[in-house]
Motif scaffolding. Structure first.
Motif, PDB file in Angstrom:
ATOM      1  N   UNK A  89      23.062 -30.903  -0.790  1.00 36.29           N
ATOM      2  CA  UNK A  89      22.608 -29.471  -0.867  1.00 36.29           C
ATOM      3  C   UNK A  89      23.646 -28.585  -1.053  1.00 36.29           C
ATOM      4  N   UNK A  90      24.757 -28.991  -0.233  1.00 41.11           N
ATOM      5  CA  UNK A  90      25.823 -28.298   0.013  1.00 41.11           C
ATOM      6  C   UNK A  90      26.774 -28.187  -1.514  1.00 41.11           C
TER       7      UNK A  90
ATOM      8  N   UNK B  55      25.297 -28.294  -4.469  1.00 41.31           N
ATOM      9  CA  UNK B  55      24.572 -27.547  -5.455  1.00 41.31           C
ATOM     10  C   UNK B  55      25.030 -26.000  -4.992  1.00 41.31           C
ATOM     11  N   UNK B  56      24.946 -25.757  -3.563  1.00 40.87           N
ATOM     12  CA  UNK B  56      25.366 -24.151  -2.963  1.00 40.87           C
ATOM     13  C   UNK B  56      26.664 -23.851  -3.789  1.00 40.87           C
TER      14      UNK B  56
END
Lengths: 358, 308
Positions: free
Chosen positions: A330-331, A333-334
């Motif tokens: 997730x990080x 992609x953030x």
């Protein structure tokens, strides 16, 4: 002080630099997370990102995990480029695994060379069929393809569970939810001795190559790009919108379906009730981090595969929870989405512009 | 089917529909401002585990609710920074939020998987709860369910009867005009996104603290995505969100009762029902393009920046 200023045009350098910045930021965040968890960051970093790949076996494992990610990522990129959001790859993978696996179970007595190609064909068709549902509902009824394809993920996974608990269950399997083990002719051969690296990787690479030709060298690929950049222009140019939707969805379904067969015919070797550790979702990140370009997608798939391996290794060696992998994904992609800001804007020294130039 | 059983199913449907009410009403407000946040599932999961931890540690429902709402807002803030300040693609950012939320909630919940909470007691309203049929149906729920109905009233009133609600809706239709009139488009959108996050978090708290008082990895099981579909199904109108939420609550409940009727259907097929129903209602409502075009906020999903 720094000030934000719009660039005259999108920066090509930043387009390629931004995934690297994102990866770097993710690694730095990793050090912070490890420290917060009370681990020695240096040692944890080593266990997570280096140890899994410091021998031949580890490299093989890396490629095994990168294989479905690069294949699905490329397939998804075809749709994403045209702003067709297929997020149902997890379900398409599952249906591919079901179709290919069923062939292997039905033809368990067959010991011929055509069995594997037949399985791959059926798996690819199954994935396409599953992707055809959102494509049809989108083109015919304007139903949002994001929500439909996502809902079908849950349906596919339940379908697999239904089958391995029922019709496809191994009668001599003591009631475990799993099929019989596939025969030798239905199992992908190992490429390098001493590893588990199987021939599926070659299929995936061929798929990536096919995706590259479609996206970069064909007129259809050009139409897809135009549709994604400027939908109106594509309409004026007379490009058939629903054909692009079908192409985008089916490419993703085909790739995910084949990836599903390769998983069950490769590392798994039978149908079980869970055939993918979220490859269908991770491949979305791979497609974005790879800049929707097959070359970039191969690199991004290796990074993402390393996150999977690191999660396993961290769990075994350092008692790190495996869920850390999801946080890293997730990080990543953030950070990518944030860094992409720098494609169209730049930071220049000076005071914040006020009023006048708005 | 006798009347008693029907009543029981209806009462259960209200409970099962409540997470949809919170999450979909929150997303409705976000979308009214012109922002599409696909991260509801992720915000809901993180809200669920944070609320659960709050409840497990303090035993206070208030702490659980605040923890869950705070967690949902923190998640929504990440989304806001990406899409409103950095103008990132809203679809990609929402997906990232969900992927991150799934991982983060699994991580936070590692040591909480084997704990059961006492749940939230029902709070029958004196007098009213004694009315036959209506009493048990409407006036014998827990406080979070009452809260969800109050939320509906508040949001309907806010959107259609206040000036601020009008501004919010106007912003979603034509951000340029709102900006020209001197409204801070980005600021208001931040508030709408944060509100959506808080409500998604609260939906999660209801699940993990009241509906099934325990923590299971990925326990929202697609409810966040269904909530997104409900907003479309409701054509962005709060009253129809309520209708859709309880309808889906009913479908969720039905799968448990069908087996009770002695009909032999594999459980997996029944579990598919809510997802298939979601697809069906999406198709039904989207079939007529005009319906969607008329009701959806015109700037939904389109990034806006005053300078550009």
């Amino acid at each position: 002080m720094l000030r934000i200023e719009a660039r005259p045009g999108p920066s090509k350098t930043m387009r390629y630099l931004s995934p690297l910045i994102a990866a770097l930021l993710m690694l730095v965040s990793g050090l912070v997370i490890f420290t917060l968890l009370g681990k020695d960051p240096g040692r944890a970093f080593h266990a997570f990102f280096v140890e899994p790949v410091n021998d031949l076996y580890g490299i093989g494992e890396l490629l095994i995990k990168a294989s479905p990610l690069m294949l699905i990522g490329t397939g998804l990129a075809v749709g994403f480029r045209a702003s067709i959001w297929n997020i149902g790859a997890e379900g398409q993978l599952t249906v591919g695994a079901i179709c290919g696996g069923t062939v292997a179970i039905w033809l368990a007595q067959v010991q011929a060379g055509w069995l594997l190609p037949l399985m791959i064909l059926c798996g690819g068709l199954g994935g396409m069929l599953w992707a055809a549902i959102p494509a049809l509902l989108r083109t015919r009824f304007h139903a949002n393809e994001i929500l439909v394809s996502l809902m079908l993920n849950y349906v596919a996974i339940l379908l697999l569970a239904l089958l391995v608990h029922g019709p496809l269950r191994d009668p001599e399997g003591y009631g475990f939810p799993q099929s019989i083990l596939f025969g030798e002719a239905a199992t992908l051969p190992v490429l390098v001795e001493g590893t588990r690296l199987h021939a599926g990787v070659l299929v995936s690479l061929a798929g990536v190559l096919a995706g590259w030709i479609l996206l970069e060298k064909s007129f259809l690929g050009y139409q897809i790009r135009v549709a994604g950049l400027a939908g109106r222009a594509a309409d004026y140019a007379g490009f058939d919108r629903s054909r692009l939707i079908w192409t985008g969805m089916l490419a993703g379904g085909l790739a995910a379906g084949i990836a599903g067969v390769l998983e069950v015919a490769g590392p798994i070797g039978q149908l079980i009730d869970s055939v993918s550790p979220g490859y269908g979702y991770a491949a979305i990140i791979v497609a974005f981090v790879g800049r929707l370009h097959p070359g970039g997608i191969v690199l991004a798939s290796l990074l993402m595969a390393l996150l999977y391996l690191g999660g396993e290794s961290g769990q075994m060696n350092l008692d790190l929870p495996a869920a850390v992998t999801g946080i890293f994904q997730g990080l990543l992609l953030f950070y990518l989405l944030a860094a992409d800001f720098l494609i169209n804007y730049r930071l220049v020294p000076g005071r914040r512009a006020t009023g006048g130039r708005q | 089917m006798n009347g008693h059983l029907l009543l029981e199913i209806l009462v259960a449907a209200i409970g099962a529909g409540t997470p949809f009410v919170y999450a979909a009403l929150g997303e409705l407000v976000t979308e009214k401002s012109g922002v599409l946040n696909l991260g509801v599932e992720g915000m809901m999961l993180v809200g669920a585990i944070c609320g659960f931890i709050g409840m497990a540690k303090t035993g206070s429902l208030l702490v659980a609710v605040l923890a869950g709402m705070g967690a949902g807002m923190a998640m929504a803030l990440i989304f806001g920074v990406l899409t409103l300040t950095l103008m990132a693609n809203q679809v990609a950012s929402g997906l990232a939020l969900t992927i991150f939320g799934v991982g983060l909630s699994a991580f936070l919940g590692l040591t909480y998987t084997s704990i059961a909470l006492p749940g939230v007691p029902a709070l029958p309203i004196p007098w009213l709860s004694d009315i036959p049929v209506l009493g048990p149906l409407l006036f014998s729920h827990d406080i979070l369910i009452y809260g969800s109905i109050l939320l509906y009233a508040a949001i309907s009133g806010f959107l259609y009867r206040t000036r601020a609600g009008l501004i919010l809706r106007g912003l979603g239709e034509a951000p340029e005009s709102a900006h020209a009139l001197g409204y801070n488009v980005i600021g208001i959108r931040y508030l709408a996104v944060l509100f959506g996050g808080a409500m998604a978090g609260l939906a999660g708290v209801y699940l993990s603290v009241a509906y099934t008082p325990m923590w299971v990895e990925g326990m929202t099981a697609g409810r966040g995505w269904v909530s997104l579909a409900l907003v479309v199904f409701a054509t962005w109108r709060p009253s129809r969100v309520m209708l859709g939420a309880y309808l889906f609550g009913g479908i969720t409940i039905l799968q448990f009762h069908i087996q009770g009727f002695g009909i032999d259907i594999p459980s997996q097929l029944l579990s598919m029902l809510p997802y298939l129903a979601t697809i069906a209602v999406l198709v039904l409502i989207s079939r007529n393009r005009q319906t969607i075009r008329l009701h959806s906020p015109a700037s939904l999903g389109i990034p806006y920046h005053p300078q550009s």
